[in-house]
Design a protein around this motif. Structure first.
Motif, PDB file in Angstrom:
ATOM      1  N   GLN A  32       0.831  -1.199   0.000  1.00  0.00           N
ATOM      2  CA  GLN A  32       0.000   0.000   0.000  1.00  0.00           C
ATOM      3  C   GLN A  32       0.867   1.252   0.000  1.00  0.00           C
ATOM      4  O   GLN A  32       2.017   1.229   0.444  1.00  0.00           O
ATOM      5  CB  GLN A  32      -0.889   0.010   1.247  1.00  0.00           C
ATOM      6  CG  GLN A  32      -1.956  -1.072   1.237  1.00  0.00           C
ATOM      7  CD  GLN A  32      -2.674  -1.142   2.571  1.00  0.00           C
ATOM      8  OE1 GLN A  32      -2.051  -1.441   3.593  1.00  0.00           O
ATOM      9  NE2 GLN A  32      -3.969  -0.869   2.570  1.00  0.00           N
TER      10      GLN A  32
ATOM     11  N   LEU B 157       0.887   5.560   0.809  1.00  0.00           N
ATOM     12  CA  LEU B 157       0.264   6.749   1.378  1.00  0.00           C
ATOM     13  C   LEU B 157       0.899   7.974   0.739  1.00  0.00           C
ATOM     14  O   LEU B 157       2.126   8.112   0.744  1.00  0.00           O
ATOM     15  CB  LEU B 157       0.506   6.785   2.899  1.00  0.00           C
ATOM     16  CG  LEU B 157       0.189   8.113   3.603  1.00  0.00           C
ATOM     17  CD1 LEU B 157      -1.285   8.472   3.489  1.00  0.00           C
ATOM     18  CD2 LEU B 157       0.605   8.050   5.073  1.00  0.00           C
TER      19      LEU B 157
ATOM     20  N   ALA C  70      -8.123   6.253  -2.911  1.00  0.00           N
ATOM     21  CA  ALA C  70      -8.973   6.545  -1.754  1.00  0.00           C
ATOM     22  C   ALA C  70      -8.467   7.846  -1.136  1.00  0.00           C
ATOM     23  O   ALA C  70      -7.276   8.020  -0.946  1.00  0.00           O
ATOM     24  CB  ALA C  70      -8.886   5.407  -0.748  1.00  0.00           C
TER      25      ALA C  70
ATOM     26  N   TRP D  48      -8.501  10.747   1.951  1.00  0.00           N
ATOM     27  CA  TRP D  48      -8.755  10.882   3.389  1.00  0.00           C
ATOM     28  C   TRP D  48      -8.581  12.345   3.759  1.00  0.00           C
ATOM     29  O   TRP D  48      -7.475  12.872   3.736  1.00  0.00           O
ATOM     30  CB  TRP D  48      -7.792  10.009   4.191  1.00  0.00           C
ATOM     31  CG  TRP D  48      -8.152   9.962   5.649  1.00  0.00           C
ATOM     32  CD1 TRP D  48      -7.624  10.728   6.652  1.00  0.00           C
ATOM     33  CD2 TRP D  48      -9.124   9.105   6.265  1.00  0.00           C
ATOM     34  NE1 TRP D  48      -8.212  10.409   7.841  1.00  0.00           N
ATOM     35  CE2 TRP D  48      -9.128   9.419   7.644  1.00  0.00           C
ATOM     36  CE3 TRP D  48      -9.977   8.121   5.785  1.00  0.00           C
ATOM     37  CZ2 TRP D  48      -9.967   8.763   8.554  1.00  0.00           C
ATOM     38  CZ3 TRP D  48     -10.811   7.468   6.690  1.00  0.00           C
ATOM     39  CH2 TRP D  48     -10.795   7.796   8.061  1.00  0.00           C
TER      40      TRP D  48
ATOM     41  N   THR E 147     -13.699   3.545   4.285  1.00  0.00           N
ATOM     42  CA  THR E 147     -12.317   3.735   3.846  1.00  0.00           C
ATOM     43  C   THR E 147     -11.347   3.177   4.893  1.00  0.00           C
ATOM     44  O   THR E 147     -10.393   2.472   4.572  1.00  0.00           O
ATOM     45  CB  THR E 147     -12.040   5.233   3.599  1.00  0.00           C
ATOM     46  OG1 THR E 147     -13.048   5.749   2.730  1.00  0.00           O
ATOM     47  CG2 THR E 147     -10.678   5.447   2.962  1.00  0.00           C
ATOM     48  N   TRP E 148     -11.632   3.479   6.147  1.00  0.00           N
ATOM     49  CA  TRP E 148     -10.777   3.031   7.254  1.00  0.00           C
ATOM     50  C   TRP E 148     -10.661   1.506   7.256  1.00  0.00           C
ATOM     51  O   TRP E 148      -9.568   0.945   7.335  1.00  0.00           O
ATOM     52  CB  TRP E 148     -11.413   3.514   8.566  1.00  0.00           C
ATOM     53  CG  TRP E 148     -10.460   3.685   9.720  1.00  0.00           C
ATOM     54  CD1 TRP E 148      -9.765   4.812  10.035  1.00  0.00           C
ATOM     55  CD2 TRP E 148     -10.141   2.715  10.717  1.00  0.00           C
ATOM     56  NE1 TRP E 148      -9.035   4.592  11.171  1.00  0.00           N
ATOM     57  CE2 TRP E 148      -9.239   3.326  11.618  1.00  0.00           C
ATOM     58  CE3 TRP E 148     -10.526   1.390  10.954  1.00  0.00           C
ATOM     59  CZ2 TRP E 148      -8.718   2.668  12.725  1.00  0.00           C
ATOM     60  CZ3 TRP E 148     -10.000   0.738  12.060  1.00  0.00           C
ATOM     61  CH2 TRP E 148      -9.110   1.371  12.935  1.00  0.00           C
TER      62      TRP E 148
ATOM     63  N   ILE F 283      -8.721   0.105   4.281  1.00  0.00           N
ATOM     64  CA  ILE F 283      -7.272   0.295   4.448  1.00  0.00           C
ATOM     65  C   ILE F 283      -6.726  -0.775   5.397  1.00  0.00           C
ATOM     66  O   ILE F 283      -5.701  -1.399   5.138  1.00  0.00           O
ATOM     67  CB  ILE F 283      -6.979   1.717   4.976  1.00  0.00           C
ATOM     68  CG1 ILE F 283      -7.330   2.761   3.914  1.00  0.00           C
ATOM     69  CG2 ILE F 283      -5.518   1.850   5.408  1.00  0.00           C
ATOM     70  CD1 ILE F 283      -7.367   4.178   4.429  1.00  0.00           C
TER      71      ILE F 283
ATOM     72  N   VAL G 208      -7.321  -1.341  -0.077  1.00  0.00           N
ATOM     73  CA  VAL G 208      -7.060  -0.059  -0.734  1.00  0.00           C
ATOM     74  C   VAL G 208      -5.586   0.002  -1.077  1.00  0.00           C
ATOM     75  O   VAL G 208      -4.737  -0.234  -0.221  1.00  0.00           O
ATOM     76  CB  VAL G 208      -7.441   1.113   0.202  1.00  0.00           C
ATOM     77  CG1 VAL G 208      -6.798   2.398  -0.256  1.00  0.00           C
ATOM     78  CG2 VAL G 208      -8.935   1.263   0.267  1.00  0.00           C
TER      79      VAL G 208
ATOM     80  N   VAL H 249      -3.727   5.622  -0.752  1.00  0.00           N
ATOM     81  CA  VAL H 249      -4.496   6.604   0.002  1.00  0.00           C
ATOM     82  C   VAL H 249      -3.818   7.946  -0.178  1.00  0.00           C
ATOM     83  O   VAL H 249      -2.602   8.060  -0.013  1.00  0.00           O
ATOM     84  CB  VAL H 249      -4.521   6.269   1.509  1.00  0.00           C
ATOM     85  CG1 VAL H 249      -5.304   7.340   2.278  1.00  0.00           C
ATOM     86  CG2 VAL H 249      -5.113   4.896   1.753  1.00  0.00           C
TER      87      VAL H 249
ATOM     88  N   GLY I 181      -4.056  11.847   1.251  1.00  0.00           N
ATOM     89  CA  GLY I 181      -4.748  12.555   2.314  1.00  0.00           C
ATOM     90  C   GLY I 181      -3.936  13.668   2.922  1.00  0.00           C
ATOM     91  O   GLY I 181      -2.745  13.838   2.624  1.00  0.00           O
TER      92      GLY I 181
ATOM     93  N   ALA J 260      -4.083  11.453   7.667  1.00  0.00           N
ATOM     94  CA  ALA J 260      -3.994  10.138   7.012  1.00  0.00           C
ATOM     95  C   ALA J 260      -2.780   9.346   7.497  1.00  0.00           C
ATOM     96  O   ALA J 260      -2.701   8.132   7.330  1.00  0.00           O
ATOM     97  CB  ALA J 260      -3.924  10.310   5.496  1.00  0.00           C
TER      98      ALA J 260
END
Ligand SMILES: [Zn+2]
Ligand SMILES: [Zn+2]
Length: 732
Positions: free
Chosen positions: A250, A252, A277, A279, A291-292, A295, A300, A303, A305, A309
């Motif tokens: 994943q 971020l 996604a 945030w 979404t939470w 994740i 997901v 993300v 954000g 996030a």
């Protein structure tokens, strides 16, 4: 079992951390049969109520067995990962915040912890047989719709078969369909790294390959991705994102809230075939919950954000990107004071993942980390596609003053006329919301102040309100002066964006002029629509605050005029010059991003100031080294460390008493300087009187143990608050 053995048995106990600002972890006993592995979300009693918490580890054994209370319930949610719990502890220790206050940020969607919603789905029962059964046409269509496919909810099935929902229900009742429960999950589209391969310049390609190599190492590393506005940093880090996705991990991406624009999302969609996604503060609680969960369950891939996030429960975090890493909005200044950029580096280290910090104007902290070898650096020298940077010139307001009561200087007006005649667009930049920063009474000379703060109320003429930008207090425009009582004798002093818009309308009455501020565009959709109008050429002159300075690309925008370049320099705090340079450099970078060359005109009273000189020479590196040399000489960050203490309360006497107690215990260590107590520049905020201390140490002295030892014995009366800000950005 004999009664004695029960009495003597040591109860199984756990420490449970509660998401509350006052709490350390508490011990609880565990009833038989509950799985309370570390990280499990549990319900526990607290006083007379029940509250959520997280099992933080084994009990301390300090609480007598008779006083222990039982864990009530273990929630069905996935446990909080070990790395995230260590991150919560780390952030709490670094910022000197209660761990519970940090945990609260990692539990931002409590409803996501409850049992997920389920629905009934249907599939053919054995009783439905092999098709030889005599059935109505409607019933046959239902079985046909289910043939070889997945089980379906009644509504969906009825729709597909073209029958009423009652048909499905009666078939289930007749034993022709079998119902079972299924968890309702919102599905998130999977970004596809192969969707639309990038077209990269050789420089971009080299940088992308270096980042991909970091992703493939699957170990902690920090890389500064440094390139002028428009150099194509986003396209480069997208390749690292694609590599992480390909490895099943994943990603971020942290962006300043206001830079999280529809334009960025569109670029992502072009590259990966779907949006990531998101945030941010605009999500509904249902969106947050879904979404939470997704994740946490690893459903997901990417993300994007704002800073919050950073505390999401990633299942398999493999890459963090912090875009616009220099942006001061990554710093949170109330509650837990932390810098999301710096904490992102910590989180990356805890999960052994690479982190990429991207910026056209890197923070001095990151520059120094590169120099010291702690971070790797990748430079993107040219603008993508061979475009030139805007030419930047200063307009000396001492020589080219605007008319009295106006703010557009003759050179700027001339450039505006030229630009409009050529069919191109203009951005007027002024980082001041509202109509005018101060409203004065002409009769007694007093300004209109906020009743709660030591700050002027700012007139917002379009909303017909006076607004405090510090506490949000609003009142209707006053008719009579609060000081002398004379009516209707007010005069606006200085420019805000609304006043600038009025002036632009007077000079260019036939042009389409719009404001781009958080007041005129109340939400994300309105901002997106304004960006689209600008892109479509439906706006000639855009007038914006810093909200307009970030993340947007307007191909036909060729003139940027900065109305008051000196504005940010007046605060006189540590980062005033750095921040002003970064902001103006970014704003200037809005001009001429595509085929057309752009120019930026900077109105200033101090063209000789190093910030203006560096901007005009387009010499970022010279500015950075001069600024670093200055900081080094003064032992200031990033060479030294700072922490500020803010003591506040409604009663100034109580506040001063606490300050005196703190001052008496000032640490007497070599290499430590304490300034204060002094009355804060914002001496009154939301009705609280404020005093400040500033602690300064060398880079090699951690401030946390010093603060601990210093403040441990200070007692605070209930009304007085002591806020600690490690690595402060604001000195107000
Ligand atoms: Zn007055
Ligand atoms: Zn106020």
């Amino acid at each position: 079992m004999r009664p004695e053995s029960v009495e003597n048995a040591v109860p199984r106990t756990v420490r449970v951390l509660l998401p509350l600002p006052l709490a350390d972890a508490y011990d609880y006993s565990v009833p038989e049969g509950l799985d309370v592995a570390p990280g499990r979300f549990v319900v526990v009693p607290l006083g007379r109520r029940e509250t959520l918490g997280v099992v933080w580890g084994g009990g301390t054994g300090e609480v007598p067995a008779a006083k222990l209370r039982d864990v009530i319930e273990v929630l069905p949610a996935l446990p909080m990962a070990d790395a995230l719990r260590r991150f919560v502890d780390w952030v709490a220790a670094y910022t000197l915040s209660p761990p519970g206050a940090v945990l609260r940020m990692a539990m931002s969607s409590p409803s996501a912890l409850e049992a997920p919603r389920t629905e009934l789905v249907y599939r053919p029962a054995v009783a439905a047989g092999d098709g030889t059964l005599k059935l109505t046409a409607a019933r046959r269509r239902v079985l046909e719709a289910l043939k070889d496919g997945p089980a379906m909810a009644a509504g969906e099935l009825a729709h597909l078969a073209g029958v009423g929902a009652s048909v499905v229900k009666t078939m289930a009742a007749a034993g022709l369909l079998e119902a079972h429960e299924r968890i309702v999950r919102r599905s998130f589209p999977k970004p596809d790294g192969a969707h639309h391969g990038p077209t990269l310049s050789p420089e971009q390609k080299a940088a992308a390959e270096a980042l991909i190599a970091k992703v493939e190492e699957n170990a902690f590393s920090a890389t500064l991705l440094d390139g002028v506005p428009g150099a194509g940093k986003t396209e480069v880090y997208f390749e690292a994102v694609a590599a992480a996705l390909a490895a099943g991990r994943q990603v971020l991406v942290l962006l300043p809230e206001i830079a999280l624009t529809a334009q960025w999302l569109r670029r992502f969609e072009d590259r990966f075939g779907c949006t990531p996604a998101a945030w941010h503060s605009g999500l509904t609680s249902l969106e947050r919950r879904e979404t939470w969960r997704a994740i946490a369950e690893g459903r997901v891939g990417v993300v994007v954000g704002a800073r919050s996030a950073l505390f999401l429960p990633f299942a398999e975090l493999g890459l963090i990107v912090v875009d616009e890493e220099h942006d001061t909005s990554f710093k949170q200044e109330d509650g837990v004071c932390y810098n999301a950029r710096d904490m992102a580096v910590v989180r990356a280290r805890l999960v052994s993942a690479p982190i990429v910090l991207a910026s056209a104007t890197p923070s001095l902290e990151s520059v120094l980390n590169v120099t010291a070898g702690r971070y790797a650096a990748l430079h993107l020298p040219a603008r993508h596609g061979g475009n030139q940077l805007a030419t930047i010139s200063a307009v000396d307001l001492r020589r080219h003053a605007p008319e009295r009561g106006r703010w557009l200087s003759p050179p700027v007006l001339a450039a505006m006329k030229q630009t409009l005649a050529a069919g191109e667009q203009i951005l007027l930049f002024l980082n001041r919301r509202g109509y005018a920063p101060i409203t004065l009474c002409r009769s007694c000379g007093k300004g209109i102040e906020c009743p709660q703060c030591s700050a002027w109320l700012v007139e917002h003429r379009f909303r017909r309100q006076l607004v405090c930008h510090h506490c949000g207090h609003t009142e209707p425009p006053t008719l009579a002066c609060k000081s002398c009582g004379v009516a209707d004798h007010f005069v606006a002093c200085g420019p805000g964006v609304e006043r600038l818009a009025e002036e632009a309308h007077e000079f260019f009455p036939d042009r389409r002029i719009e404001l781009f501020t958080s007041d005129s565009l109340m939400n994300r959709d309105e901002a997106t629509a304004a960006v689209e109008r600008m892109e479509a050429g439906e706006i000639d002159i855009l007038i914006g605050t810093q909200m307009a300075a970030k993340g947007h690309h307007f191909p036909n925008l060729t003139l940027v005029a900065v109305i008051d370049a000196d504005l940010g320099l007046n605060g006189g705090d540590l980062r005033a010059a750095e921040r002003t340079f970064q902001l103006l450099y970014q704003v200037a970078g809005r001009a001429g991003r595509h085929e057309r060359p752009g120019r930026a005109l900077i109105q200033t009273h101090a063209p000789e100031h190093p910030v203006m000189q560096a901007l005009v020479a387009n010499d970022r590196d010279r500015f950075v080294s001069a600024e670093l040399a200055g900081r080094s000489g003064a032992g200031m960050p990033p060479y030294g460390r700072l922490a500020s203490l803010i003591v506040s309360g409604p009663d100034p006497v109580a506040v001063d008493n606490v300050c005196a107690a703190i001052a008496r215990r000032v640490p007497q260590q070599q290499g430590i300087t304490v300034l204060g107590p002094s009355v804060a520049p914002m001496s009154l905020l939301r009705g609280r009187h404020r005093r400040r201390f500033l602690l300064k140490t060398g880079r090699d002295t951690a401030v946390q143990p010093v603060l601990h030892a210093w403040l441990a014995q200070i007692g605070l009366p209930g009304s007085v608050r002591l806020q600690i800000d490690v690595d402060p950005y604001s000195f107000l």
